[in-house]
Design a protein around this motif. Sequence first.
Motif, PDB file in Angstrom:
ATOM      1  N   SER A 170     -19.337 -60.018   5.766  1.00 59.89           N
ATOM      2  CA  SER A 170     -19.592 -60.263   4.407  1.00 59.89           C
ATOM      3  C   SER A 170     -18.760 -59.465   3.465  1.00 59.89           C
ATOM      4  CB  SER A 170     -21.044 -59.548   4.020  1.00 59.89           C
ATOM      5  OG  SER A 170     -21.293 -61.150   4.627  1.00 59.89           O
ATOM      6  N   TYR A 207     -19.037 -57.261   0.020  1.00 57.85           N
ATOM      7  CA  TYR A 207     -20.367 -56.687  -1.085  1.00 57.85           C
ATOM      8  C   TYR A 207     -20.297 -55.552  -1.617  1.00 57.85           C
ATOM      9  CZ  TYR A 207     -21.178 -52.084   1.694  1.00 57.85           C
ATOM     10  OH  TYR A 207     -20.680 -50.599   2.492  1.00 57.85           O
ATOM     11  N   ILE A 223     -24.170 -60.392  -2.152  1.00 64.59           N
ATOM     12  CA  ILE A 223     -23.368 -60.145  -0.521  1.00 64.59           C
ATOM     13  C   ILE A 223     -22.612 -61.659  -1.006  1.00 64.59           C
ATOM     14  CG2 ILE A 223     -23.162 -60.279   1.314  1.00 64.59           C
ATOM     15  CD1 ILE A 223     -26.363 -58.767   1.190  1.00 64.59           C
TER      16      ILE A 223
END
Length: 300
Positions: free
Chosen positions: A135, A137, A146
């Motif tokens: 992810s 972020y 996120i």
Amino acid sequence: MKKVLSIALCLLMAVSFFGCGMSTGKEVNLRDKISSLMASDNSLALKGKYNALGEIKDGSVDKDIVGTWKTADGETTYTYNEDGTSKAETKDYGSTEAKFTCIAVNEYKVLCEEVPMESTDENGKTVTTTVVSYSTYSAENDALYIVPVEDTTDENMDSSQYAVISLYRTDDSGSIDAALAKNKVSLETYNGTWKSEKGEFTIADGTLTVGKDSYDISIDDKNQLVVEKDDASTAYSASISVRKQYDSEDKTKATETTSMSIYYTGEDGKDVPNLASVIDDWHADYGWETYYYSGTFDLQ
């Protein structure tokens, strides 16, 4: 959305929708936030590169995300530890533990999580395997945003979703009030005409319009979308996501659709679902003073 997105993030999305912000006195547009963090495994050169955290030689624990965070409704607590372990705890769905590391790819920060996944084999036995998810972020102003990295490894993939998951840093007492106070979602996030199979509404200049009816809208201290008309007020949790639909013949081509999902939980029967004419009745426990309404709308 990436199939191996960590269970912890899936729990967050199942339990709560979210809002986010930047610095004191400023507001953030969730659609802009998604755009700034959207990336694919191809663009990040992650495709097939890492299958386990042990293969990520340049990873480290980002001190900016170490600590305890909560979703805006307080239903989910997410903890990142200095030793590279994390835990997501929910009131209704239990908890999930994971390991993580962070890497930098160009202008992106990437959270890499190794999560145990349980399945049942043909003999009915439980089998546990570990998967790694990615992810992008951004940690800023006591808020953590996120966005799952798009997985392009599946040749038969039809669509992928991006949604901002926002967490707020807790203080020593476990409260997120201070973080919420300085991280306000912008009403501009919701501007436009949103349509579902059941109906549509338009949001502009602090007003939501359904047919000939108009409602005043605002953002409350939990970053929920508050819809008001004739002294009837409903606070809706709202999430923004981007869905990609790939061409069946050419997987390099995709159409993006921006969607908004709204979720309502009545508090002691005092709130009322004043958008009931255009949203689905997902669940209602009449007599117990608990009502749930939800709907997903596409931006026209």
